[in-house]
Design a protein around this motif. Structure first.
Motif, mmCIF file in Angstrom:
data_model
loop_
_atom_site.group_PDB
_atom_site.id
_atom_site.type_symbol
_atom_site.label_atom_id
_atom_site.label_comp_id
_atom_site.label_asym_id
_atom_site.label_seq_id
_atom_site.Cartn_x
_atom_site.Cartn_y
_atom_site.Cartn_z
ATOM 1 N N ASN A 126 34.992 -36.923 -10.858
ATOM 2 C CA ASN A 126 35.656 -37.849 -11.788
ATOM 3 C C ASN A 126 36.434 -37.105 -12.871
ATOM 4 O O ASN A 126 36.330 -37.413 -14.063
ATOM 5 C CB ASN A 126 34.647 -38.811 -12.414
ATOM 6 N N SER A 127 37.155 -36.120 -12.425
ATOM 7 C CA SER A 127 37.892 -35.289 -13.381
ATOM 8 C C SER A 127 38.980 -36.114 -14.083
ATOM 9 O O SER A 127 39.651 -36.947 -13.482
ATOM 10 C CB SER A 127 38.530 -34.124 -12.620
ATOM 11 N N GLN A 128 39.130 -35.883 -15.358
ATOM 12 C CA GLN A 128 40.096 -36.651 -16.155
ATOM 13 C C GLN A 128 41.468 -35.969 -16.177
ATOM 14 O O GLN A 128 42.473 -36.585 -16.493
ATOM 15 C CB GLN A 128 39.596 -36.801 -17.598
ATOM 16 N N SER A 129 41.478 -34.671 -15.868
ATOM 17 C CA SER A 129 42.731 -33.918 -16.034
ATOM 18 C C SER A 129 43.543 -33.878 -14.739
ATOM 19 O O SER A 129 43.906 -32.813 -14.253
ATOM 20 C CB SER A 129 42.401 -32.496 -16.478
ATOM 21 N N ILE A 130 43.809 -35.057 -14.185
ATOM 22 C CA ILE A 130 44.576 -35.082 -12.922
ATOM 23 C C ILE A 130 45.952 -35.673 -13.171
ATOM 24 O O ILE A 130 46.084 -36.754 -13.748
ATOM 25 C CB ILE A 130 43.819 -35.887 -11.837
ATOM 26 N N ASN A 131 46.951 -34.961 -12.736
ATOM 27 C CA ASN A 131 48.321 -35.468 -12.833
ATOM 28 C C ASN A 131 48.608 -36.214 -11.523
ATOM 29 O O ASN A 131 48.850 -35.609 -10.481
ATOM 30 C CB ASN A 131 49.284 -34.283 -13.012
ATOM 31 N N TYR A 132 48.540 -37.545 -11.599
ATOM 32 C CA TYR A 132 48.615 -38.342 -10.372
ATOM 33 C C TYR A 132 49.965 -38.226 -9.675
ATOM 34 O O TYR A 132 50.046 -38.231 -8.458
ATOM 35 C CB TYR A 132 48.292 -39.809 -10.671
ATOM 36 N N LYS A 133 51.021 -38.106 -10.482
ATOM 37 C CA LYS A 133 52.360 -38.027 -9.887
ATOM 38 C C LYS A 133 52.499 -36.745 -9.050
ATOM 39 O O LYS A 133 52.934 -36.784 -7.896
ATOM 40 C CB LYS A 133 53.409 -38.065 -11.004
ATOM 41 N N LYS A 134 52.091 -35.642 -9.699
ATOM 42 C CA LYS A 134 52.198 -34.350 -8.997
ATOM 43 C C LYS A 134 51.252 -34.321 -7.790
ATOM 44 O O LYS A 134 51.605 -33.798 -6.726
ATOM 45 C CB LYS A 134 51.820 -33.210 -9.946
ATOM 46 N N THR A 135 50.063 -34.896 -7.998
ATOM 47 C CA THR A 135 49.087 -34.888 -6.900
ATOM 48 C C THR A 135 49.615 -35.696 -5.709
ATOM 49 O O THR A 135 49.500 -35.268 -4.560
ATOM 50 C CB THR A 135 47.744 -35.483 -7.386
ATOM 51 N N HIS A 136 50.234 -36.852 -6.008
ATOM 52 C CA HIS A 136 50.765 -37.693 -4.936
ATOM 53 C C HIS A 136 51.854 -36.959 -4.177
ATOM 54 O O HIS A 136 51.897 -36.980 -2.932
ATOM 55 C CB HIS A 136 51.292 -39.010 -5.521
ATOM 56 N N SER A 137 52.715 -36.289 -4.933
ATOM 57 C CA SER A 137 53.806 -35.586 -4.269
ATOM 58 C C SER A 137 53.250 -34.411 -3.426
ATOM 59 O O SER A 137 53.729 -34.139 -2.328
ATOM 60 C CB SER A 137 54.818 -35.163 -5.334
ATOM 61 N N TRP A 138 52.196 -33.753 -3.958
ATOM 62 C CA TRP A 138 51.578 -32.656 -3.196
ATOM 63 C C TRP A 138 50.943 -33.203 -1.912
ATOM 64 O O TRP A 138 51.076 -32.611 -0.838
ATOM 65 C CB TRP A 138 50.510 -31.958 -4.055
ATOM 66 N N LEU A 139 50.282 -34.336 -2.035
ATOM 67 C CA LEU A 139 49.623 -34.923 -0.851
ATOM 68 C C LEU A 139 50.642 -35.309 0.213
ATOM 69 O O LEU A 139 50.389 -35.182 1.413
ATOM 70 C CB LEU A 139 48.798 -36.152 -1.257
ATOM 71 N N LYS A 140 51.825 -35.778 -0.254
ATOM 72 C CA LYS A 140 52.881 -36.142 0.706
ATOM 73 C C LYS A 140 53.297 -34.912 1.507
ATOM 74 O O LYS A 140 53.409 -34.947 2.732
ATOM 75 C CB LYS A 140 54.092 -36.722 -0.039
ATOM 76 N N SER A 141 53.542 -33.828 0.750
ATOM 77 C CA SER A 141 53.974 -32.599 1.433
ATOM 78 C C SER A 141 52.852 -32.090 2.352
ATOM 79 O O SER A 141 53.102 -31.655 3.481
ATOM 80 C CB SER A 141 54.373 -31.570 0.373
ATOM 81 N N PHE A 142 51.606 -32.201 1.869
ATOM 82 C CA PHE A 142 50.455 -31.736 2.670
ATOM 83 C C PHE A 142 50.320 -32.550 3.958
ATOM 84 O O PHE A 142 50.106 -31.997 5.038
ATOM 85 C CB PHE A 142 49.188 -31.837 1.822
ATOM 86 N N SER A 143 50.506 -33.880 3.833
ATOM 87 C CA SER A 143 50.348 -34.705 5.036
ATOM 88 C C SER A 143 51.463 -34.424 6.047
ATOM 89 O O SER A 143 51.243 -34.493 7.254
ATOM 90 C CB SER A 143 50.282 -36.194 4.701
ATOM 91 N N LEU A 144 52.642 -34.080 5.528
ATOM 92 C CA LEU A 144 53.745 -33.688 6.437
ATOM 93 C C LEU A 144 53.386 -32.401 7.174
ATOM 94 O O LEU A 144 53.657 -32.260 8.375
ATOM 95 C CB LEU A 144 55.030 -33.479 5.641
#
Lengths: 330, 338
Positions: free
Chosen positions: A290-308
């Motif tokens: 439950n970490s509070q220091s997550i940048n959701y925008k950057k994480t989402h974009s990273w996940l997109k690239s990772f899933s590709l």
């Protein structure tokens, strides 16, 4: 002298006179005594010289009548129409007879051969035959039954001298050969080669590349999540989908400590090992710490690239090392 | 207790582990699990062949923890009273009564080691059950308390003559059952043969620093660890699914070759069992310097905390060791997190 001349003329013309029988000579039999089934060829056109036509006639005569078998067509007889030869000869006749209590069944097989051709299509026919029938109790009263004609078309054939070859050079067919064995051999080899190539392509596609409808786990994950807004909820769904994709790929739960199973299953994933560790890091932060220091925008974009990248690995393609993002986006 | 103190205790735990690892070689896994049990305040059952070092391992821990240490050997004629007192004729020719191993150290009893527990009768097991669960004992019209007690027991699964199967209720009171196997590495095996320091177990244990850990502080420390290490909602869901899978493995598509999975389980893990598992998972997270429990923490202790609690169909009971390992692996493989 005139008398002898007339007799001799009659003798010369006699076969044609006997062959041509006047249909009106005998009365028609009551059709209720007859049952007729004719099986004619389905082909109605395209006949030419040498072709054969098979007529199968099942002819049942009810008692007291009987068929006068001499009235059946005679082998070697050439069909005529109004005395004119048609170029259609009865080549063979097979005849069987089955006597029942109330009727007599005849099976008649007639094979006609065509000895005519034409430069244009022309109608032709195996003309009608008249079978004679008698009642043994009244032998003087001869009756007849009409076997219907079979009409078809005689088509032209390009033989040397019959047509101008240069006018008949269809671009859709080559010349006819007398011996086509070489062409048959070539065709067999060509088909074999084609099938072999298809098999090789199928193997390559199945083994090394992606075919629509196959291995599409990460493709679906990418498609269903790429347009989602970068909120905590959507990122959780994205990560869960990826986890589930990995679980499906290795058919068991994938954790960071059993990544080797994934690598064994699909070696392409070794290329994104670094990203896989980051993925588990992100998953832990979001789901378990439950970490509070997550940048959701950057994480989402990273996940997109990772899933590709996972999609590429799934297709057994090599991810360009330059594209690998080896840093946690948080 | 501050985070600093938790950190200090963690360092102490690491020291304890490394000291034990110096004398007991090739058993890093079991040593980590026993360390975990000590900080989770749970009883431990060791299972393994004869002469693999189970007793030496437990004695080494007993020395490092400090406090009172007592032991008893399980025999077929052992009776519950033998644990509480024994009578003898004194030099004065009069009968005397003195405390048995359970009472000898009083409240300071920190480790009670029951050697070959499966050789003792069920009557003895039932006395032990009460001591393990309630940490109290009624004797001589008096109530005795053992607040710091941890029971270590061992059994070997090879010999079955003159032994009693430990009932499932008794097994359930052990936090962990840890298998001890001979280390497979050639170098370690060679050392065990030729390095003379391993030939005298008692002398070897003397090299472990005594009273390394303050035994009477462990209960409080355990409470603090349990309250400071967090478990997220996702982990709760994951643990719940694991628990359900021990009860109805077929619902999680768990398959073991040659086993009818629908017949295998008579009873899955108990609520006490799953809470003990969670306790050890928290301690594992703490030992690994984390503030939240991860699925990996559960994986580290799942088999040892769960396998001995499952009640199998008698048809499969003889193959328990092998089937339990396969089942726990399959459960971890098939239950996904998150």
């Amino acid at each position: 002298m005139r008398k002898y001349l007339l007799i001799s003329m009659l003798l010369i013309l006699s076969p044609s006179i006997f062959a041509y029988e006047d249909p009106t000579k005998y009365k028609d039999i009551d059709p209720s005594f007859i049952q007729l089934i004719i099986k004619d060829p389905k082909q109605k056109v395209g006949y030419t010289v040498g072709d054969k036509i098979l007529r199968e006639i099942k002819f049942t005569v009810k008692k007291p009548y009987e068929l006068v078998e001499e009235s059946l067509p005679i082998e070697g007889y050439e069909k005529r129409y109004r005395g004119q030869k048609l170029g259609i000869v009865l080549q063979k006749k097979e005849f069987t007879k089955k006597i029942e209590e109330e009727e007599v069944q005849y099976k008649i097989k007639l094979i006609y051969q065509i000895f005519t051709k034409n430069v244009v299509a022309k109608p032709a026919a195996v003309t009608a035959d008249y079978y004679r029938l008698i009642n043994p109790n009244d032998p003087e009263n001869i009756l007849k039954y009409r076997i219907p004609s079979f009409t078809f078309a005689i088509s032209p054939i390009a033989t040397f001298g019959a047509v101008k070859i240069e006018d008949d050079m269809s671009p859709y067919r080559g010349p006819f050969y007398i011996n086509i064995n070489n062409e048959k051999k070539f065709l067999k080899r060509a088909i074999l080669g084609f099938v072999l190539i298809l098999l090789i392509f199928g193997y390559i596609w199945g083994r090394f590349t992606w075919i629509p409808g196959q291995n599409k786990i990460f493709s679906t994950v990418y498609k269903s999540n790429k347009k989602a807004s970068p909120t905590e909820k959507n990122i959780k769904i994205f990560i869960s989908d990826l986890h589930s994709g990995f679980d499906t790929t290795i058919n068991q739960s994938l954790f960071e400590n059993n990544l080797d199973i994934l690598f064994k299953k699909n070696k392409s994933f070794i290329n994104i090992k670094q990203e896989l560790h980051i993925f588990f890091d992100i998953s832990r932060s979001i789901f378990f710490e439950n970490s509070q220091s997550i940048n959701y925008k950057k994480t989402h974009s990273w996940l997109k690239s990772f899933s590709l990248h996972c999609r590429m690995c799934e297709r057994k393609l090599i991810v360009d090392p330059k594209d690998i993002v080896g840093k946690n986006p948080k | 207790m501050s985070d600093q103190k938790l950190t200090d205790w963690r360092k102490l735990a690491a020291t304890l582990e490394s000291e034990i690892n110096k004398v007991i070689v090739g058993q890093e896994g079991p040593i980590r699990l026993i360390t975990n049990a000590i900080f989770s305040r749970g009883h431990v059952l060791l299972e393994g062949d004869v002469g693999v070092g189970k007793t030496t391992l437990l004695k080494a821990f007993a020395r490092a923890i400090g406090g009172g240490y007592q032991r008893i050997e399980g025999t077929i004629d052992l009776m519950p009273n033998d644990l509480i007192y024994h009578t003898y004729l004194g030099e004065d020719g009069k009968p005397h009564v003195s405390e048995g191993p359970i009472l000898k150290s009083g409240e300071d009893l920190s480790i009670f080691f029951f050697n070959e527990i499966n050789r003792a009768r069920p009557q003895v097991h039932s006395l032990l059950l009460r001591i393990m669960a309630e940490k109290t004992l009624s004797a001589f019209n008096k109530e005795f308390y053992f607040p710091h007690l941890i029971v270590f027991a061992d059994r070997n699964q090879v010999e079955r003559e003159e032994t009693f199967e430990i009932p499932s209720a008794a097994r359930d009171r052990f936090m962990m059952e840890i298998p001890i196997i001979i280390p497979p590495e050639d170098q370690i095996m060679t050392d065990l043969i030729f390095d003379t320091k391993f030939h005298d177990g008692d002398k070897l244990i003397e090299t472990v620093p005594s009273n390394l850990i303050q035994f009477d502080a462990l209960n409080d420390l355990s409470h603090i660890i349990q309250s400071s290490i967090k478990a997220s909602k996702s982990l709760e869901d994951y643990t719940l699914n694991l628990w359900k899978a021990t009860k109805n493995p077929e619902e999680y598509n768990i398959k073991i070759s040659g086993i009818d999975i629908q017949l295998l389980i008579i009873s899955g893990a108990s609520p006490r069992g799953i809470s003990m598992m969670m306790k050890t998972a928290r301690v594992n997270a703490w030992l690994n310097n984390r503030t939240s429990v991860l699925p990996e923490d559960i994986h580290a202790i799942f088999h040892e905390t769960m396998a001995h609690r499952l009640v199998f169909n008698p048809v499969y009971e003889l193959r328990r060791t092998e089937i339990a390992r396969e089942l726990s692996n399959e459960i971890l493989n098939k239950v996904s997190a998150p």
